[in-house]
Motif scaffolding. Structure first.
Motif, PDB file in Angstrom:
ATOM      1  N   GLU A 117      -1.646   1.450   1.736  1.00  0.00           N
ATOM      2  CA  GLU A 117      -1.397   1.976   0.383  1.00  0.00           C
ATOM      3  C   GLU A 117      -2.706   2.078  -0.396  1.00  0.00           C
ATOM      4  O   GLU A 117      -2.950   3.071  -1.087  1.00  0.00           O
ATOM      5  N   GLN A 118      -3.549   1.066  -0.300  1.00  0.00           N
ATOM      6  CA  GLN A 118      -4.853   1.108  -0.960  1.00  0.00           C
ATOM      7  C   GLN A 118      -5.655   2.317  -0.467  1.00  0.00           C
ATOM      8  O   GLN A 118      -6.225   3.069  -1.268  1.00  0.00           O
ATOM      9  N   GLN A 119      -5.674   2.527   0.837  1.00  0.00           N
ATOM     10  CA  GLN A 119      -6.446   3.634   1.397  1.00  0.00           C
ATOM     11  C   GLN A 119      -5.845   4.988   1.024  1.00  0.00           C
ATOM     12  O   GLN A 119      -6.586   5.930   0.754  1.00  0.00           O
ATOM     13  N   LYS A 120      -4.534   5.088   0.990  1.00  0.00           N
ATOM     14  CA  LYS A 120      -3.897   6.337   0.543  1.00  0.00           C
ATOM     15  C   LYS A 120      -4.292   6.643  -0.895  1.00  0.00           C
ATOM     16  O   LYS A 120      -4.548   7.795  -1.240  1.00  0.00           O
ATOM     17  N   ASN A 121      -4.347   5.606  -1.723  1.00  0.00           N
ATOM     18  CA  ASN A 121      -4.744   5.798  -3.122  1.00  0.00           C
ATOM     19  C   ASN A 121      -6.181   6.292  -3.228  1.00  0.00           C
ATOM     20  O   ASN A 121      -6.553   6.905  -4.236  1.00  0.00           O
ATOM     21  N   TRP A 122      -6.981   6.039  -2.225  1.00  0.00           N
ATOM     22  CA  TRP A 122      -8.368   6.506  -2.184  1.00  0.00           C
ATOM     23  C   TRP A 122      -8.495   7.846  -1.472  1.00  0.00           C
ATOM     24  O   TRP A 122      -9.601   8.326  -1.240  1.00  0.00           O
ATOM     25  N   GLY A 123      -7.368   8.452  -1.080  1.00  0.00           N
ATOM     26  CA  GLY A 123      -7.397   9.774  -0.468  1.00  0.00           C
ATOM     27  C   GLY A 123      -7.293   9.806   1.045  1.00  0.00           C
ATOM     28  O   GLY A 123      -7.432  10.865   1.653  1.00  0.00           O
ATOM     29  N   ALA A 124      -7.039   8.662   1.685  1.00  0.00           N
ATOM     30  CA  ALA A 124      -6.940   8.639   3.148  1.00  0.00           C
ATOM     31  C   ALA A 124      -5.692   9.384   3.618  1.00  0.00           C
ATOM     32  O   ALA A 124      -4.613   9.234   3.045  1.00  0.00           O
ATOM     33  N   THR A 125      -5.876  10.169   4.644  1.00  0.00           N
ATOM     34  CA  THR A 125      -4.759  10.850   5.311  1.00  0.00           C
ATOM     35  C   THR A 125      -4.663  10.422   6.770  1.00  0.00           C
ATOM     36  O   THR A 125      -3.737  10.823   7.479  1.00  0.00           O
ATOM     37  N   GLU A 126      -5.632   9.627   7.202  1.00  0.00           N
ATOM     38  CA  GLU A 126      -5.624   9.088   8.561  1.00  0.00           C
ATOM     39  C   GLU A 126      -6.217   7.692   8.538  1.00  0.00           C
ATOM     40  O   GLU A 126      -6.918   7.320   7.589  1.00  0.00           O
ATOM     41  N   GLN A 127      -5.926   6.953   9.609  1.00  0.00           N
ATOM     42  CA  GLN A 127      -6.369   5.565   9.674  1.00  0.00           C
ATOM     43  C   GLN A 127      -6.804   5.247  11.102  1.00  0.00           C
ATOM     44  O   GLN A 127      -6.194   5.723  12.064  1.00  0.00           O
ATOM     45  N   TRP A 128      -7.835   4.434  11.210  1.00  0.00           N
ATOM     46  CA  TRP A 128      -8.401   4.020  12.486  1.00  0.00           C
ATOM     47  C   TRP A 128      -8.383   2.503  12.595  1.00  0.00           C
ATOM     48  O   TRP A 128      -8.397   1.804  11.580  1.00  0.00           O
ATOM     49  N   VAL A 129      -8.398   2.016  13.814  1.00  0.00           N
ATOM     50  CA  VAL A 129      -8.555   0.594  14.077  1.00  0.00           C
ATOM     51  C   VAL A 129      -9.187   0.437  15.460  1.00  0.00           C
ATOM     52  O   VAL A 129      -8.937   1.247  16.358  1.00  0.00           O
ATOM     53  N   SER A 130     -10.028  -0.569  15.610  1.00  0.00           N
ATOM     54  CA  SER A 130     -10.584  -0.933  16.917  1.00  0.00           C
ATOM     55  C   SER A 130      -9.878  -2.187  17.393  1.00  0.00           C
ATOM     56  O   SER A 130      -9.696  -3.138  16.621  1.00  0.00           O
ATOM     57  N   VAL A 131      -9.491  -2.176  18.655  1.00  0.00           N
ATOM     58  CA  VAL A 131      -8.798  -3.315  19.255  1.00  0.00           C
ATOM     59  C   VAL A 131      -9.503  -3.648  20.565  1.00  0.00           C
ATOM     60  O   VAL A 131      -9.786  -2.747  21.368  1.00  0.00           O
ATOM     61  N   GLN A 132      -9.787  -4.912  20.766  1.00  0.00           N
ATOM     62  CA  GLN A 132     -10.435  -5.337  22.008  1.00  0.00           C
ATOM     63  C   GLN A 132      -9.564  -4.962  23.206  1.00  0.00           C
ATOM     64  O   GLN A 132      -8.353  -5.197  23.195  1.00  0.00           O
ATOM     65  N   LYS A 133     -10.174  -4.361  24.202  1.00  0.00           N
ATOM     66  CA  LYS A 133      -9.450  -4.020  25.426  1.00  0.00           C
ATOM     67  C   LYS A 133      -8.810  -5.289  25.997  1.00  0.00           C
ATOM     68  O   LYS A 133      -9.454  -6.336  26.075  1.00  0.00           O
ATOM     69  N   GLY A 134      -7.539  -5.196  26.323  1.00  0.00           N
ATOM     70  CA  GLY A 134      -6.813  -6.342  26.860  1.00  0.00           C
ATOM     71  C   GLY A 134      -6.099  -7.180  25.810  1.00  0.00           C
ATOM     72  O   GLY A 134      -5.374  -8.116  26.149  1.00  0.00           O
ATOM     73  N   ASN A 135      -6.279  -6.860  24.530  1.00  0.00           N
ATOM     74  CA  ASN A 135      -5.645  -7.623  23.445  1.00  0.00           C
ATOM     75  C   ASN A 135      -4.152  -7.289  23.404  1.00  0.00           C
ATOM     76  O   ASN A 135      -3.738  -6.334  22.759  1.00  0.00           O
ATOM     77  N   GLN A 136      -3.361  -8.104  24.067  1.00  0.00           N
ATOM     78  CA  GLN A 136      -1.928  -7.836  24.159  1.00  0.00           C
ATOM     79  C   GLN A 136      -1.135  -8.361  22.965  1.00  0.00           C
ATOM     80  O   GLN A 136       0.093  -8.346  22.987  1.00  0.00           O
ATOM     81  N   LYS A 137      -1.825  -8.800  21.932  1.00  0.00           N
ATOM     82  CA  LYS A 137      -1.182  -9.093  20.651  1.00  0.00           C
ATOM     83  C   LYS A 137      -1.386  -7.904  19.707  1.00  0.00           C
ATOM     84  O   LYS A 137      -0.454  -7.452  19.063  1.00  0.00           O
ATOM     85  N   GLY A 138      -2.606  -7.402  19.648  1.00  0.00           N
ATOM     86  CA  GLY A 138      -2.929  -6.311  18.731  1.00  0.00           C
ATOM     87  C   GLY A 138      -2.468  -4.944  19.199  1.00  0.00           C
ATOM     88  O   GLY A 138      -1.935  -4.163  18.413  1.00  0.00           O
ATOM     89  N   ILE A 139      -2.665  -4.621  20.474  1.00  0.00           N
ATOM     90  CA  ILE A 139      -2.343  -3.281  20.973  1.00  0.00           C
ATOM     91  C   ILE A 139      -0.869  -2.926  20.752  1.00  0.00           C
ATOM     92  O   ILE A 139      -0.574  -1.879  20.163  1.00  0.00           O
ATOM     93  N   PRO A 140       0.083  -3.767  21.176  1.00  0.00           N
ATOM     94  CA  PRO A 140       1.496  -3.404  20.944  1.00  0.00           C
ATOM     95  C   PRO A 140       1.846  -3.307  19.455  1.00  0.00           C
ATOM     96  O   PRO A 140       2.652  -2.466  19.061  1.00  0.00           O
TER      97      PRO A 140
END
Length: 168
Positions: A112-135
């Protein structure tokens, strides 16, 4: 009841604790202990977090925290990486409080904060093999885009980050 609020100086020590515990819980067995210690020391020390709580802008929107009875049980934050591109930089839970929807609520506040700043897309980096974050991120509509060397790699290390993207 869990409240999601913008973090203040009063939350710094507890943000450091929850991020440190969350990082160790996520990456123990996936990354060497020396690497984990280096990341925790760099990113989740109280001095850095205090600066990140008190000095915010579009590049770093500050921390949001999940509070229950004044205890920080989750923390996350992000910022803008382009005119219409936001990024999630950090999102951790107390390891004992995962799978309760708290991360989803923190992600929603950052989004919501990023949308208020004009974001229309979002990115994230996840460590390869991170089976908590990826799913988690895939369930929120993020899709894998590409691999890149890990942010904190030193000479001789070849850890890989996976870049995920979604439209918001």
């Amino acid at each position: 009841m869990v409240d999601i609020i913008k973090a203040s100086k009063d939350h710094v020590k507890r943000i450091a604790r929850v991020c440190t515990e969350g990082y160790w819980s996520t990456y123990s067995g996936l990354l060497p202990a020396e690497y984990i210690e280096r990341i925790v020391k760099e990113f989740y020390n109280q001095q850095r977090i205090l600066k990140e709580v008190t000095h915010t802008d579009r590049n770093w929107g500050g921390y949001f925290v999940a509070l229950e009875d004044e205890e920080v049980i989750g923390a996350g934050g992000g910022g803008m990486i382009g005119d219409t591109s936001g990024e999630i930089f950090v999102l951790y839970m107390d390891p004992k409080r995962r799978n309760e929807g708290i991360g989803t609520r923190l992600l929603a506040a950052i989004t919501e904060q990023q949308k208020n700043w004009g974001a229309t897309e979002q990115w994230v980096s996840v460590q390869k093999g991170n089976q908590k974050g990826i799913p988690f991120y895939e369930a929120k509509g993020f899709s894998f885009q590409y691999e890149k060397p890990g942010y904190a790699n030193k000479e001789g290390e070849d850890f890989v980050s996976l870049r995920y993207h979604r439209y918001i």
